[in-house]
Motif scaffolding. Sequence first.
Motif, PDB file in Angstrom:
ATOM      1  N   TYR A 293     -38.409  34.513  64.696  1.00 10.80           N
ATOM      2  CA  TYR A 293     -37.701  34.992  63.512  1.00 10.80           C
ATOM      3  C   TYR A 293     -36.343  35.620  63.817  1.00 10.80           C
ATOM      4  O   TYR A 293     -35.573  35.881  62.887  1.00 10.80           O
ATOM      5  N   LEU A 294     -36.043  35.847  65.086  1.00 12.25           N
ATOM      6  CA  LEU A 294     -34.852  36.621  65.428  1.00 12.25           C
ATOM      7  C   LEU A 294     -33.553  35.938  65.013  1.00 12.25           C
ATOM      8  O   LEU A 294     -32.555  36.607  64.757  1.00 12.25           O
ATOM      9  N   ASP A 295     -33.540  34.628  64.965  1.00 15.60           N
ATOM     10  CA  ASP A 295     -32.314  33.905  64.604  1.00 15.60           C
ATOM     11  C   ASP A 295     -32.278  33.529  63.127  1.00 15.60           C
ATOM     12  O   ASP A 295     -31.391  32.796  62.694  1.00 15.60           O
ATOM     13  N   ARG A 296     -33.216  34.033  62.355  1.00 12.55           N
ATOM     14  CA  ARG A 296     -33.301  33.633  60.948  1.00 12.55           C
ATOM     15  C   ARG A 296     -32.854  34.734  59.992  1.00 12.55           C
ATOM     16  O   ARG A 296     -32.901  34.547  58.770  1.00 12.55           O
ATOM     17  N   CYS A 297     -32.459  35.879  60.518  1.00 13.16           N
ATOM     18  CA  CYS A 297     -32.053  36.989  59.652  1.00 13.16           C
ATOM     19  C   CYS A 297     -30.729  36.684  58.970  1.00 13.16           C
ATOM     20  O   CYS A 297     -29.879  35.961  59.510  1.00 13.16           O
ATOM     21  N   ARG A 298     -30.527  37.258  57.799  1.00 11.48           N
ATOM     22  CA  ARG A 298     -29.307  37.006  57.023  1.00 11.48           C
ATOM     23  C   ARG A 298     -28.078  37.541  57.742  1.00 11.48           C
ATOM     24  O   ARG A 298     -27.022  36.909  57.749  1.00 11.48           O
ATOM     25  N   PHE A 299     -28.221  38.706  58.394  1.00  5.07           N
ATOM     26  CA  PHE A 299     -27.061  39.343  59.018  1.00  5.07           C
ATOM     27  C   PHE A 299     -27.161  39.298  60.541  1.00  5.07           C
ATOM     28  O   PHE A 299     -28.221  39.568  61.123  1.00  5.07           O
ATOM     29  N   GLN A 300     -26.046  38.963  61.146  1.00  3.31           N
ATOM     30  CA  GLN A 300     -25.984  38.988  62.607  1.00  3.31           C
ATOM     31  C   GLN A 300     -26.083  40.446  63.079  1.00  3.31           C
ATOM     32  O   GLN A 300     -25.527  41.350  62.476  1.00  3.31           O
ATOM     33  N   GLY A 301     -26.793  40.656  64.171  1.00  4.14           N
ATOM     34  CA  GLY A 301     -26.971  42.021  64.659  1.00  4.14           C
ATOM     35  C   GLY A 301     -27.983  42.817  63.874  1.00  4.14           C
ATOM     36  O   GLY A 301     -27.980  44.052  63.916  1.00  4.14           O
ATOM     37  N   CYS A 302     -28.865  42.133  63.146  1.00  4.22           N
ATOM     38  CA  CYS A 302     -29.894  42.793  62.349  1.00  4.22           C
ATOM     39  C   CYS A 302     -30.773  43.658  63.258  1.00  4.22           C
ATOM     40  O   CYS A 302     -31.206  43.218  64.329  1.00  4.22           O
ATOM     41  N   SER A 303     -31.033  44.882  62.845  1.00  3.37           N
ATOM     42  CA  SER A 303     -31.874  45.777  63.640  1.00  3.37           C
ATOM     43  C   SER A 303     -33.354  45.584  63.344  1.00  3.37           C
ATOM     44  O   SER A 303     -34.201  46.151  64.037  1.00  3.37           O
ATOM     45  N   HIS A 304     -33.660  44.844  62.288  1.00  2.00           N
ATOM     46  CA  HIS A 304     -35.041  44.571  61.879  1.00  2.00           C
ATOM     47  C   HIS A 304     -35.765  45.851  61.466  1.00  2.00           C
ATOM     48  O   HIS A 304     -36.977  45.979  61.655  1.00  2.00           O
ATOM     49  N   THR A 305     -35.012  46.761  60.897  1.00  2.00           N
ATOM     50  CA  THR A 305     -35.609  48.029  60.456  1.00  2.00           C
ATOM     51  C   THR A 305     -35.543  48.209  58.942  1.00  2.00           C
ATOM     52  O   THR A 305     -36.494  48.719  58.346  1.00  2.00           O
ATOM     53  N   LYS A 306     -34.428  47.809  58.310  1.00  2.00           N
ATOM     54  CA  LYS A 306     -34.301  48.053  56.873  1.00  2.00           C
ATOM     55  C   LYS A 306     -33.399  47.060  56.157  1.00  2.00           C
ATOM     56  O   LYS A 306     -33.245  47.134  54.930  1.00  2.00           O
ATOM     57  N   GLU A 307     -32.814  46.119  56.905  1.00  2.00           N
ATOM     58  CA  GLU A 307     -31.828  45.211  56.297  1.00  2.00           C
ATOM     59  C   GLU A 307     -32.482  44.228  55.318  1.00  2.00           C
ATOM     60  O   GLU A 307     -33.619  43.804  55.505  1.00  2.00           O
ATOM     61  N   GLN A 308     -31.714  43.876  54.277  1.00  2.00           N
ATOM     62  CA  GLN A 308     -32.124  42.824  53.363  1.00  2.00           C
ATOM     63  C   GLN A 308     -32.009  41.480  54.098  1.00  2.00           C
ATOM     64  O   GLN A 308     -31.119  41.273  54.913  1.00  2.00           O
ATOM     65  N   GLY A 309     -32.934  40.590  53.794  1.00  2.00           N
ATOM     66  CA  GLY A 309     -32.870  39.267  54.404  1.00  2.00           C
ATOM     67  C   GLY A 309     -33.299  39.248  55.859  1.00  2.00           C
ATOM     68  O   GLY A 309     -32.955  38.315  56.591  1.00  2.00           O
ATOM     69  N   CYS A 310     -34.054  40.241  56.277  1.00  2.00           N
ATOM     70  CA  CYS A 310     -34.543  40.294  57.671  1.00  2.00           C
ATOM     71  C   CYS A 310     -35.784  39.416  57.793  1.00  2.00           C
ATOM     72  O   CYS A 310     -36.809  39.664  57.141  1.00  2.00           O
TER      73      CYS A 310
END
Length: 301
Positions: free
Chosen positions: A241-258
Amino acid sequence: MTEGRIQKALSGFYYVDTGHEIVTCRARGKFRREGISPLVGDRVEIQEVGNGEGVVETILPRRNAFVRPAVANIDQMVVVASGAIPRTDPFLIDRVAAIAALMGCDVLVLLNKCDLDRADELYQTYQAAGFPTLRISAETGEGLEDLPPLIAGKLSAFTGNSGVGKSSVLNALDPGFSLQVGEVSDALGRGRHTTRHVELYRLSCGAEVVDSPGFSSFETTELNLELKRRLPETFLEFAPYLDRCRFQGCSHTKEQGCAVREALRAGKIQKSRYASYLRLYEELKPLRDWQEAKRAKGRSI
């Protein structure tokens, strides 16, 4: 020069197995000046001086090195846990697993004392996360027959919170063992430390193992900084899932589209594993800022 592997380190002495004998060695002063310590598991070159004594001259290139437990060239971390007293906090397993992934080690989870508690929740969590996970009992022998094939031909570090039965498991694995076993305190729900030093043992099944005095926090700042940079990839079930987040550099803590959080909501990532990720993230979060501030202060002087 003779090549061997450090089997035990105790009070400034290094016991080096050359394949023919155990040589009791001191280390050259150059290691101390260079800030390097020989570790159990190190391949070394020694100069023998007679009477079973020698001097460590060279530490050969390492595959990896750990601070706690203080070992080198580990292929696999074997985390002994328990659902009985003392019950293991999953965060302890997850912290070791994250460091192991960072250092290129496999992880095997052993749930001991299954005669007292089947540890269903821990078993399901680590099976689902993709870790080889065994339920065993050092007391009754249940499940122990499945362990030798998973450790044979590897150097494994046995670790776990005090009282879960690391020494008991090793004693049950090989009749040649006579490791001291401690009692669990009824009042505190944890065991007494019975392993006082790190030592490498060879088992009759062809495995090499390290018994170590429990695990604690990993205190090396540089290692923690590296873990901070690479924390998401040390949780192996996050990988798809790491390359599927909406935002680059996603921390996977609270971002939308994570994508990681979406996988969590879909039940593809275990809740306790994600909770450990968040806890590690918060613990590591201030480290770089603190170190960079210190460096900046040093530059201004």
